[in-house]
Design a protein around this motif. Sequence first.
Motif, mmCIF file in Angstrom:
data_model
loop_
_atom_site.group_PDB
_atom_site.id
_atom_site.type_symbol
_atom_site.label_atom_id
_atom_site.label_comp_id
_atom_site.label_asym_id
_atom_site.label_seq_id
_atom_site.Cartn_x
_atom_site.Cartn_y
_atom_site.Cartn_z
ATOM 1 N N SER A 168 0.648 -1.412 0.089
ATOM 2 C CA SER A 168 -0.307 0.239 -0.173
ATOM 3 C C SER A 168 1.137 1.396 0.252
ATOM 4 N N GLU B 236 -3.592 8.774 4.816
ATOM 5 C CA GLU B 236 -4.674 9.382 4.187
ATOM 6 C C GLU B 236 -4.593 8.135 3.339
ATOM 7 N N TRP B 237 -5.011 6.493 2.968
ATOM 8 C CA TRP B 237 -4.267 5.425 2.051
ATOM 9 C C TRP B 237 -4.675 5.939 0.765
ATOM 10 N N MET B 238 -3.874 5.991 0.186
ATOM 11 C CA MET B 238 -4.031 6.054 -1.003
ATOM 12 C C MET B 238 -4.774 5.111 -2.464
ATOM 13 N N GLY B 239 -3.891 3.437 -1.257
ATOM 14 C CA GLY B 239 -4.494 2.489 -3.087
ATOM 15 C C GLY B 239 -3.666 0.847 -2.021
ATOM 16 N N TYR C 46 -5.787 -1.262 -6.663
ATOM 17 C CA TYR C 46 -7.170 -1.137 -5.670
ATOM 18 C C TYR C 46 -6.776 0.321 -5.398
ATOM 19 N N TYR C 47 -7.717 1.747 -5.325
ATOM 20 C CA TYR C 47 -7.119 2.537 -5.330
ATOM 21 C C TYR C 47 -8.405 3.592 -4.821
ATOM 22 N N SER C 48 -7.837 4.537 -3.655
ATOM 23 C CA SER C 48 -8.899 5.337 -3.216
ATOM 24 C C SER C 48 -9.566 6.108 -4.198
ATOM 25 N N SER D 133 -11.038 8.892 -3.997
ATOM 26 C CA SER D 133 -10.804 10.634 -4.571
ATOM 27 C C SER D 133 -9.181 10.879 -5.167
ATOM 28 N N LYS E 85 -8.271 8.196 -7.615
ATOM 29 C CA LYS E 85 -8.378 6.982 -8.646
ATOM 30 C C LYS E 85 -7.583 7.659 -9.656
#
Length: 119
Positions: free
Chosen positions: A37, A48-51, A60-62, A64, A66
């Motif tokens: 990740s 903030e998790w980005m992906g 997998y993407y956030s 906001s 993506k």
Amino acid sequence: QVQLQESGPGLVKPSQTLSLTCTVSGGSITTNYYYCSWIRQPPGKGQEWMGAIGYSGKTYYSPSLKSRTSISRDTSKNQFTLRLSSVTPEDTAVYYCASGGGDSPSAYWGQGTHVTVSS
């Protein structure tokens, strides 16, 4: 012991693409149920998790982020890479890579790398 190390430029100009690589040692990123990740923390704000990219290569993407984010991997080097396009000063942050498997997909973290977006 799994160790992660981020690498990449510390300064990126607005509108350019930010590219960071995370090198994983002590564990294979293709191990079943293993996830890699990217997380960031802007100054004065929360994480903030980005992906992420999974063991099978699925990404997998956030929502906001993506439209601007791409995560890929090089299994021969046990590395995974973040690309964030069209950056603005609001993308200035400490960027972390993390990995893990099973119930702890972010058990291991890199030390973080500070990226400033400025002309």
